[in-house]
Design an enzyme around this catalytic site. Structure first.
Site, short mmCIF file in Angstrom:
data_model
loop_
_atom_site.label_atom_id
_atom_site.label_comp_id
_atom_site.label_asym_id
_atom_site.label_seq_id
_atom_site.Cartn_x
_atom_site.Cartn_y
_atom_site.Cartn_z
N GLY A 5 -0.32 2.83 6.58
CA GLY A 5 -1.30 3.92 6.65
C GLY A 5 -1.77 4.28 5.26
CD GLU A 37 -9.50 -1.88 14.28
OE1 GLU A 37 -8.70 -2.55 13.62
OE2 GLU A 37 -10.28 -1.03 13.77
CB ALA A 81 -2.60 7.15 8.72
P1 FAD Z 1 1.62 -2.28 3.11
O1 FAD Z 1 1.80 -3.62 3.69
O2 FAD Z 1 2.82 -1.43 2.92
O3 FAD Z 1 0.85 -2.46 1.71
C1 FAD Z 1 0.37 -1.34 0.99
C2 FAD Z 1 0.49 -1.61 -0.53
O4 FAD Z 1 1.87 -1.66 -0.89
C3 FAD Z 1 -0.12 -2.94 -0.96
O5 FAD Z 1 -0.72 -2.74 -2.21
C4 FAD Z 1 1.07 -3.88 -1.05
O6 FAD Z 1 0.87 -4.90 -2.01
C5 FAD Z 1 2.19 -2.92 -1.48
N1 FAD Z 1 3.49 -3.32 -0.90
C6 FAD Z 1 3.73 -3.71 0.37
N2 FAD Z 1 5.04 -3.99 0.56
C7 FAD Z 1 5.64 -3.76 -0.62
C8 FAD Z 1 6.98 -3.85 -1.07
N3 FAD Z 1 7.96 -4.24 -0.24
N4 FAD Z 1 7.24 -3.54 -2.38
C9 FAD Z 1 6.26 -3.13 -3.22
N5 FAD Z 1 4.96 -3.02 -2.84
C10 FAD Z 1 4.66 -3.33 -1.58
N6 FAD Z 1 -4.90 2.64 8.95
C11 FAD Z 1 -4.65 3.63 9.84
O7 FAD Z 1 -4.42 4.78 9.44
N7 FAD Z 1 -4.63 3.39 11.19
C12 FAD Z 1 -4.87 2.15 11.70
O8 FAD Z 1 -4.86 1.96 12.92
C13 FAD Z 1 -5.15 1.08 10.78
N8 FAD Z 1 -5.38 -0.18 11.21
C14 FAD Z 1 -5.57 -1.19 10.32
C15 FAD Z 1 -5.78 -2.50 10.80
C16 FAD Z 1 -6.00 -3.54 9.91
C17 FAD Z 1 -6.21 -4.95 10.43
C18 FAD Z 1 -6.05 -3.29 8.50
C19 FAD Z 1 -6.32 -4.42 7.53
C20 FAD Z 1 -5.85 -2.01 8.01
C21 FAD Z 1 -5.61 -0.94 8.91
N9 FAD Z 1 -5.38 0.37 8.47
C22 FAD Z 1 -5.14 1.38 9.37
C23 FAD Z 1 -5.44 0.68 7.03
C24 FAD Z 1 -4.04 0.60 6.36
O9 FAD Z 1 -3.22 1.63 6.86
C25 FAD Z 1 -4.24 0.76 4.85
O10 FAD Z 1 -4.92 -0.34 4.32
C26 FAD Z 1 -2.99 1.08 4.04
O11 FAD Z 1 -3.41 1.50 2.73
C27 FAD Z 1 -2.02 -0.07 3.85
O12 FAD Z 1 -1.36 -0.37 5.01
P2 FAD Z 1 -0.46 -1.71 5.11
O13 FAD Z 1 0.19 -1.67 6.41
O14 FAD Z 1 -1.26 -2.89 4.75
O15 FAD Z 1 0.58 -1.38 3.92
#
Ligand code: FAD
Length: 288
Positions: free
Chosen positions: A109, A17, A51
Site C-alpha cells: 500500500g 482490475e 490502503a
Molecule cells: P513492496 O513490494 O513492499 O515495495 C515497496 C518498496 O519497498 C519498493 O521500493 C521495494 O523496492 C521496497 N522493498 C520491498 N521489499 C523490500 C524488502 N524486503 N527490503 C527492503 N525494501 C523492500 N494500492 C492500494 O492501496 N490498493 C490496491 O488495491 C493496489 N493495487 C495495486 C495493484 C498493482 C498491480 C500495483 C502495481 C499496485 C497496486 N497498488 C495498490 C499500489 C501499491 O500499494 C503501491 O505501489 C505501494 O507503494 C507499493 O506496494 P508493493 O506491494 O509493491 O510494496
C-alpha cells in the site's frame, strides 16, 4: 481453481482490475460492471483495496465474493498491509476464506503522510510470508517495470521483488506503463535475477487528460514521445482522446502478445464499454 493453474499451459491470459464504489457509489453499479466484463471471459478479475482507510474496504471482500459466487468467475482480492496489524489481516483473510476466495494480491500500500503506518508488516514480502505460513491462498504480488518510486535503483527493486517471490508470491502483475520496451527489459532483469513466476503486463487505456497527470504523478510512468503528441493534439477533445487512448492501449497489447507476454491485465477503471472495445479487437491474438 486458483491462479497457479491458469499459467501452466502456455496460454496467454487476459484479466481485469476493478475497484469498489467510491464513497457515494453503489455496489450494484460494480456488479453491473462485473456482469458486463463476464461477456469477455477473463481468466480472473481483481478487486482493489483502499490502503488509506476509505470506508469502502469491506466492499473488496463483498465484490470478490460476488465475482465468484454470483457470476462464477475467478476473483483476486487485493489486500494492503501498511495500515493493518496481524489480527486485522487475519480477520480479512478469514472473511475471504469463508466465501471461497482463494487468490490474494498482497500489497504494502502507498504511504499516506497523514496516517501513521502500523508496524507488523514493513513490506509486501512480509504480508506474503504471513499469508503463505497461514496457507489456503494463492498469492500474487505487484511489480514495477519502471522501478518503484521509493527504490534506490532498478537493480535494488528487482532484488526486493525476488524476496517477495521467495516469500511465496507465485504470480506478478505489473504497474501500468506506456512504453513496452520498459516492460521487456524489466522481464529480462527479473529472469536474470531468478524470478521465474508468470508476469502479467498491466495496461491502462488513458481516456482523459486529468487521468494522465494523476497516473504520471502517482506511479512515475514515463510518457513516450508518441504518447505525448497524442495528449498535446487531443488533450482538449475528450471524445478524440478516448479514441486515441483506446488505440494506443490496443497497439501496446498487440505488441505485447506478439512478443509472447504471459498475460494482459487491463485496468478497466470500471468502464466495461472501454474494455469491450479493446478486447474485441485483440481477442483472437491470445495464444491458445
Ligand atoms: P513492496 O513490494 O513492499 O515495495 C515497496 C518498496 O519497498 C519498493 O521500493 C521495494 O523496492 C521496497 N522493498 C520491498 N521489499 C523490500 C524488502 N524486503 N527490503 C527492503 N525494501 C523492500 N494500492 C492500494 O492501496 N490498493 C490496491 O488495491 C493496489 N493495487 C495495486 C495493484 C498493482 C498491480 C500495483 C502495481 C499496485 C497496486 N497498488 C495498490 C499500489 C501499491 O500499494 C503501491 O505501489 C505501494 O507503494 C507499493 O506496494 P508493493 O506491494 O509493491 O510494496
Amino acid at each position: 481453481m486458483n491462479l497457479q493453474e491458469l499459467f501452466t499451459d502456455g496460454r496467454q491470459r487476459l484479466s481485469f482490475e476493478i475497484f469498489p464504489p467510491k464513497r457515494d457509489g453503489s455496489i450494484e453499479s460494480v456488479f453491473d460492471t462485473v456482469e458486463q466484463l463476464a461477456e469477455l471471459s477473463p481468466a480472473f478479475i481483481s478487486v482493489t483495496y483502499g490502503a488509506n482507510g476509505s470506508g469502502a474496504r469491506g466492499n473488496t471482500v463483498k465484490i470478490a465474493d460476488a465475482i465468484k459466487n454470483k457470476f462464477g468467475m475467478l476473483p483476486v482480492a487485493h489486500l494492503t498491509c501498511i495500515n493493518h496489524d496481524r489480527e486485522e489481516i487475519d480477520l480479512i483473510l478469514d472473511n475471504l476464506s469463508e466465501r471461497g476466495v482463494e487468490n490474494v494480491l498482497a500489497l504494502r500500500g502507498d504511504r499516506n503522510p497523514e496516517v501513521e503506518p502500523k508496524t507488523d508488516f514493513s513490506h509486501a514480502s512480509d504480508l506474503v510470508a504471513h499469508i503463505k505460513k497461514r496457507g489456503g491462498f494463492f498469492i500474487s504480488g505487484a511489480c514495477y517495470p519502471e522501478t518503484h518510486p521509493e527504490a534506490r535503483d532498478a537493480v535494488a527493486d528487482v532484488l526486493n521483488l525476488k524476496k517477495k517471490v521467495d516469500a511465496g508470491a507465485g504470480h506478478l502483475i505489473s504497474q501500468l506503463f506506456f512504453d513496452n520496451s520498459s516492460f521487456y527489459s524489466f522481464v529480462e532483469r527479473c529472469r536474470i535475477a531468478g524470478i521465474n513466476v508468470p508476469i502479467e503486463a498491466g495496461i491502462m487505456p488513458v481516456t482523459n487528460a486529468g487521468q494522465i497527470k494523476r497516473m504520471v504523478t502517482l506511479c512515475g510512468a514515463s510518457l513516450p514521445a508518441k504518447f505525448s503528441r497524442i495528449i498535446s493534439r487531443y488533450g482538449d477533445d475528450p471524445e478524440a482522446l478516448e479514441d486515441a487512448g483506446i488505440a494506443y492501449a490496443t497497439d501496446q497489447i498487440v505488441d505485447l502478445l506478439t512478443n509472447g507476454v504471459q498475460g494482459i491485465h487491463l485496468y478497466t477503471m470500471n468502464k466495461p464499454e472501454l474494455a469491450k472495445k479493446i478486447v474485441r479487437s485483440v481477442e483472437k491474438l491470445f495464444r491458445k
